[in-house]
Enzyme design. Structure first.
Site, PDB file in Angstrom:
ATOM      1  N   LYS A  26       0.841  -1.207   0.000  1.00  0.00           N
ATOM      2  CA  LYS A  26       0.000   0.000   0.000  1.00  0.00           C
ATOM      3  C   LYS A  26       0.871   1.251   0.000  1.00  0.00           C
ATOM      4  CE  LYS A  26      -3.052   0.661   3.547  1.00  0.00           C
ATOM      5  NZ  LYS A  26      -3.177   1.993   4.146  1.00  0.00           N
ATOM      6  N   ASP A 317       1.726  -0.924  12.063  1.00  0.00           N
ATOM      7  CA  ASP A 317       0.539  -1.437  11.367  1.00  0.00           C
ATOM      8  C   ASP A 317       0.233  -2.894  11.718  1.00  0.00           C
ATOM      9  OD1 ASP A 317       0.215   0.986  10.168  1.00  0.00           O
ATOM     10  OD2 ASP A 317       0.988   0.382   8.211  1.00  0.00           O
ATOM     11  N   LYS A 344      -4.745   6.012  14.429  1.00  0.00           N
ATOM     12  CA  LYS A 344      -4.780   5.286  13.147  1.00  0.00           C
ATOM     13  C   LYS A 344      -6.224   5.252  12.634  1.00  0.00           C
ATOM     14  CE  LYS A 344      -0.443   4.561  12.622  1.00  0.00           C
ATOM     15  NZ  LYS A 344       0.236   5.232  11.518  1.00  0.00           N
ATOM     16  N   ARG A 348      -6.630   2.228  17.809  1.00  0.00           N
ATOM     17  CA  ARG A 348      -6.342   0.785  17.772  1.00  0.00           C
ATOM     18  C   ARG A 348      -6.029   0.202  19.139  1.00  0.00           C
ATOM     19  NH1 ARG A 348      -3.237   0.409  11.916  1.00  0.00           N
ATOM     20  NH2 ARG A 348      -5.185   0.392  10.735  1.00  0.00           N
TER      21      ARG A 348
HETATM   22  C1  S3P Z   1       2.555   4.870   6.073  1.00  0.00           C
HETATM   23  C2  S3P Z   1       3.130   5.218   7.258  1.00  0.00           C
HETATM   24  C3  S3P Z   1       2.623   4.798   8.569  1.00  0.00           C
HETATM   25  C4  S3P Z   1       1.662   3.619   8.454  1.00  0.00           C
HETATM   26  C5  S3P Z   1       0.674   3.810   7.347  1.00  0.00           C
HETATM   27  C6  S3P Z   1       1.384   3.974   6.016  1.00  0.00           C
HETATM   28  C7  S3P Z   1       3.136   5.373   4.814  1.00  0.00           C
HETATM   29  O1  S3P Z   1       1.948   5.887   9.181  1.00  0.00           O
HETATM   30  O2  S3P Z   1       0.989   3.434   9.684  1.00  0.00           O
HETATM   31  O3  S3P Z   1      -0.189   2.683   7.254  1.00  0.00           O
HETATM   32  O4  S3P Z   1       2.831   4.827   3.744  1.00  0.00           O
HETATM   33  O5  S3P Z   1       3.916   6.331   4.886  1.00  0.00           O
HETATM   34  P1  S3P Z   1       2.762   7.028   9.970  1.00  0.00           P
HETATM   35  O6  S3P Z   1       3.829   7.451   9.112  1.00  0.00           O
HETATM   36  O7  S3P Z   1       1.788   8.124  10.244  1.00  0.00           O
HETATM   37  O8  S3P Z   1       3.205   6.379  11.224  1.00  0.00           O
END
Ligand code: S3P
Length: 428
Positions: A26, A317, A344, A348
């Site tokens: 993702k 995550d 989140k 969570r």
């Molecule tokens: C992500 C960073 C993370 C993660 C999110 C995806 C990204 O969040 O929890 O699902 O793609 O940069 P944070 O950077 O806010 O911790």
């Protein structure tokens, strides 16, 4: 998004499976859609995640003037010669990554942009990006003085910066990097633990000059010409694969091979914790394109409790799924320093412990984590995902041991559209 329910029957046998169609990553897919706008040539993306979150980012790229051609296998993104002001609001859906990265990009582009999202995203904190962006000259407003979407951005010239981030967040870092490369001079960014570094790797792969020194300080050099296009096959998502890693680790005599994952060290820490709990885990690196890529094999073994208090950004995550393993493990497990879990897709900490309680698991809740008293036989329950894909999927995995009714599971489509069909594969 409609709200559908999922019933998971108890799995009364072990499984042995190799899965080569875990959802694509993702984080990398969002970045493919967004970073392709920084080139002047078409980017070629294979294996783009066709989840709601990343399709929203792709749609926004189109609204900013990119031409998107999709032959089902490959997505070709041809950027416009100049990003255009869209004639409608930009809807990031459920995706914090989409909203925060686009905020960083658009802050440096001439024009007026409105970023919004679903009710969950509109309740998540955006000050973490709007505040530093405003401090370098970005004109951004939104509800609660710019903390909540919809956000209005009037893009323009940005100053260079030296920013020490109070949180370890790849989304904040990426927003600031996207602003920094449009800045007037060199900028510097520092976080206490290196958060996932896809942005640095991918932009450097496209010809940017972003370096991280031994103290973890990131130097961001402005780009003087369009970057090279991306040509990438998105690897599978280790955070999505982790649900099946936990399934193999908690169901006696099971073994799963998870194929073609990114093995980026900032993404596989949860597997290391599962290993520490007793599961047998093997990592097989096969290639390196922007990132190391390979397979992870996870084999059942009786699990023991564990304390997780470090490198939190590397497994944030996966903590909901890891909590299911903690509930099954013998002894106590503790999660600390994980206050980020509260902001989140749902809170969570509360989603995990209150749903575990419905399964008969004892817990203590802290502001920044929880203690789980493991080893209880899980009981079938009806749980609610709170609109959070990772909560829905984590409890679906717990359901393999005890059966589960999960309310509000349409959210699974944001990140892992084929999750339920893979779950059914475990039944043979
Ligand atoms: C992500 C960073 C993370 C993660 C999110 C995806 C990204 O969040 O929890 O699902 O793609 O940069 P944070 O950077 O806010 O911790």
């Amino acid at each position: 998004m409609s709200s559908i329910n999922l019933t998971v029957e108890k799995l009364n046998k072990s499984f042995e499976l190799s899965i080569d169609n875990i959802a694509s990553d993702k984080s990398i897919s969002h970045r493919c859609a967004i970073f392709s706008l920084l080139s002047d040539k078409p980017s070629i993306i294979r294996n783009f995640l066709r989840g709601e979150d990343t399709l929203d980012s792709l749609k926004i790229a189109g609204m900013l003037g990119a031409t998107i051609e999709d032959d089902e296998e490959t997505i070709k993104i041809t950027p416009p010669s100049k990003l255009s002001e869209p004639n409608d609001i930009l809807d990031c859906g459920n995706a914090g990554t989409g909203m925060r990265l686009y905020a960083g990009l658009l802050a440096g582009i001439d024009g007026s942009f409105v970023l919004t999202g679903d009710k969950y995203l509109r309740s998540r904190p955006m000050k973490r990006v709007t505040e530093p962006l405003r401090s370098i000259g970005a004109l951004i407003d939104g509800r609660e003085s710019g903390n909540k979407a919809p956000l209005h951005i009037r893009g323009g010239k940005l100053k260079s910066f030296n920013y020490i981030s109070p949180i370890d967040s790849a989304q904040v870092k990426s927003a600031l990097i996207l602003a920094g490369i449009k800045g007037e001079g060199k900028s510097f960014y520092k976080e206490s633990l290196l958060s996932r570094d896809h942005t640095e790797r991918m932009l450097n792969g496209m010809g940017a000059n972003i370096t991280t020194n031994s103290d973890g300080e990131i130097e961001i050099n402005p780009i003087t010409k369009p970057l090279n296009p991306l040509n990438i096959t998105v690897p599978a998502d280790p955070s999505s694969a982790f649900f099946f890693a936990v399934a193999a680790a908690i169901i006696p005599n099971s073994i799963v091979t998870l194929k073609n994952l990114t093995l980026n060290p900032t993404r596989i820490e949860a597997y290391k914790i599962l290993e520490k709990m007793g599961a047998k885990i093997t990592y097989i690196e096969k290639e390196n394109l922007y990132e190391p890529i390979g397979d992870i094999v996870v084999e059942y073994a009786p699990l023991e409790g564990v304390v997780v208090s470090e490198n939190i950004a590397w497994l944030i995550d996966e903590l909901p799924a890891l909590s299911i393993a903690m509930a099954v493990a013998s002894g106590e497990s503790i999660v600390k320093n994980a206050q980020e879990l509260r902001v989140k897709e749902s809170d969570r900490i509360s989603s995990v412990v209150n749903n575990l309680a419905l399964l008969g698991v004892q817990f203590e809740e802290f502001p920044d984590g929880y203690k789980i008293f493991g080893g209880t036989k899980l009981e079938k329950a009806t749980i609610n995902s709170n609109g959070d894909h990772r909560i829905a999927m984590s409890f679906a995995i717990a359901g393999l041991l005890c059966g589960m009714d999960i309310e509000d599971t349409a959210c699974i489509d944001t990140s892992f559209p084929n999750f339920v069909s893979l779950l059914n594969l475990l039944r043979g």
